[in-house]
Design a protein around this motif. Structure first.
Motif, short mmCIF file in Angstrom:
data_model
loop_
_atom_site.label_atom_id
_atom_site.label_comp_id
_atom_site.label_asym_id
_atom_site.label_seq_id
_atom_site.Cartn_x
_atom_site.Cartn_y
_atom_site.Cartn_z
N GLY A 118 3.25 17.04 9.38
CA GLY A 118 2.74 17.02 10.74
C GLY A 118 1.36 16.44 10.91
O GLY A 118 0.75 16.63 11.97
N ARG A 119 0.87 15.73 9.93
CA ARG A 119 -0.48 15.16 10.00
C ARG A 119 -0.44 13.64 9.98
O ARG A 119 0.62 13.03 9.90
CB ARG A 119 -1.31 15.67 8.81
N GLY A 120 -1.63 13.04 10.03
CA GLY A 120 -1.72 11.59 9.92
C GLY A 120 -1.56 11.14 8.49
O GLY A 120 -1.50 11.93 7.56
N LEU A 121 -1.50 9.83 8.31
CA LEU A 121 -1.32 9.26 6.98
C LEU A 121 -2.68 9.03 6.31
O LEU A 121 -3.66 8.70 6.98
CB LEU A 121 -0.58 7.93 7.06
N GLN A 130 1.46 11.56 3.64
CA GLN A 130 1.39 12.31 4.89
C GLN A 130 1.75 13.76 4.62
O GLN A 130 2.89 14.05 4.23
CB GLN A 130 2.35 11.72 5.93
N HIS A 159 -4.47 6.90 3.13
CA HIS A 159 -4.29 5.80 2.19
C HIS A 159 -4.49 6.29 0.75
O HIS A 159 -5.46 7.00 0.45
CB HIS A 159 -5.29 4.69 2.50
N GLN A 188 0.84 -1.19 0.00
CA GLN A 188 0.00 0.00 0.00
C GLN A 188 0.88 1.25 0.00
O GLN A 188 2.00 1.22 0.51
CB GLN A 188 -0.89 0.00 1.25
N LYS A 243 -1.22 -6.41 10.11
CA LYS A 243 -0.18 -5.46 10.43
C LYS A 243 0.56 -5.04 9.17
O LYS A 243 0.76 -5.83 8.26
CB LYS A 243 0.82 -6.08 11.42
N LEU A 244 0.97 -3.80 9.14
CA LEU A 244 1.74 -3.27 8.02
C LEU A 244 3.14 -2.89 8.48
O LEU A 244 3.33 -2.43 9.60
CB LEU A 244 1.05 -2.03 7.44
N GLN A 245 4.11 -3.07 7.59
CA GLN A 245 5.47 -2.61 7.83
C GLN A 245 5.71 -1.41 6.92
O GLN A 245 5.57 -1.53 5.70
CB GLN A 245 6.48 -3.72 7.52
N PHE A 246 6.04 -0.27 7.51
CA PHE A 246 6.20 0.96 6.76
C PHE A 246 7.67 1.23 6.47
O PHE A 246 8.55 0.97 7.28
CB PHE A 246 5.63 2.14 7.55
N GLY A 247 7.90 1.82 5.30
CA GLY A 247 9.22 2.32 4.97
C GLY A 247 9.44 3.68 5.61
O GLY A 247 8.56 4.22 6.28
N ALA A 248 10.62 4.23 5.39
CA ALA A 248 10.99 5.52 5.99
C ALA A 248 10.41 6.70 5.23
O ALA A 248 10.43 7.82 5.72
CB ALA A 248 12.50 5.63 6.09
N TYR A 300 0.81 5.34 1.14
CA TYR A 300 0.14 6.35 1.95
C TYR A 300 0.84 7.69 1.76
O TYR A 300 2.03 7.75 1.46
CB TYR A 300 0.22 5.98 3.45
N PHE A 324 4.72 7.07 1.79
CA PHE A 324 5.21 5.86 2.45
C PHE A 324 4.64 4.63 1.76
O PHE A 324 3.46 4.58 1.43
CB PHE A 324 4.76 5.82 3.91
#
Lengths: 113, 111
Positions: free
Chosen positions: A40-43, A37, A45, A33, A100-105, A35, A88
């Motif tokens: 300073g806010r939420g992510l 951002q 989709h 997926q 669960k998701l694994q996010f990149g940097a 996303y 991301f």
């Protein structure tokens, strides 16, 4: 770590240009997926691509997935100043049963007028 | 529209204080997640919950605990805040689909 890695870390383009960012991961996935951002806010989709899909479109977004190379790319066409954000990739691994998701940097994209 | 709210946008606490971060979702989602976000590290999962009173550790649970007494509310607790817990904290929820819906985040500064 199973975390995805994004490339480049930062990208600066002008309005109207295309922006491409890449994501690589290490183990087999159910889906990947993207996303966004804003500062300073939420992510939020953007798009999901499943492991049996190779390409997906949503408006000005195009996502590709190459499971043999364990990589994905996100293309934003005809970029606008409002596309300025961090992007991301997040992977859902086949070994996980909880969603669960694994996010990149992330890739920080700046679009200048 | 799915709405995930977090109790504070900004929070300043002292070392050793007990800190509560609250997250509420309005879509009857089963799963809820707490992440912390640090520059260059992306999002790292602290804890998640797949049902009321059920919780599982994520990748970095040390120094944190959680509580889910009601389906819509998932709380993150820092028992004794430390300066290395200064971070952006993001809550997310998910139904049976794969997409996660995020709150606006809480930026916590521990002095």
């Amino acid at each position: 770590s199973q975390q995805g890695e994004e490339d480049p870390q930062a990208l600066s383009i002008q309005e109207g240009e295309n922006a491409t960012m890449n994501c690589s991961y290490k183990t087999s996935i159910n889906n990947l997926q993207w996303y966004r951002q804003n500062s300073g806010r939420g992510l939020v989709h953007l798009i999901l691509i499943r492991s049996n899909e190779r390409e997906k479109h949503s408006g000005r977004l195009r996502v590709t997935l190459d499971t043999s190379k364990k990589s994905s790319s996100l293309l934003i066409t005809a970029s606008r100043a409002a596309d300025t954000a961090s992007y991301f990739c997040a992977t859902h691994f086949v070994t996980d049963s909880w969603g669960k998701l694994q996010f990149g940097a992330g890739t920080q994209v700046v679009v200048t007028p | 529209d799915v709405k995930v709210t977090q109790s504070s946008r900004y929070l300043v606490k002292r070392t050793g204080e007990k800190v509560f971060l609250e997250c509420v979702q309005d879509m009857d989602h089963e799963n809820m997640f707490w992440y912390r976000q640090d520059p260059g590290l992306g999002l790292r999962l602290i804890y998640f919950s797949y049902d009321v009173k059920m919780k599982e550790k994520g990748d970095i649970p040390e120094g944190y605990s959680v509580s889910r007494e009601k389906k819509e509310r998932f709380s993150l607790i820092l028992e004794s805040a430390s300066t290395n817990q200064t971070s952006m904290y993001l809550c997310a929820s998910r139904s049976s689909g794969e997409t996660q819906y995020f709150g606006p985040g809480t930026r916590l500064l521990v002095l």
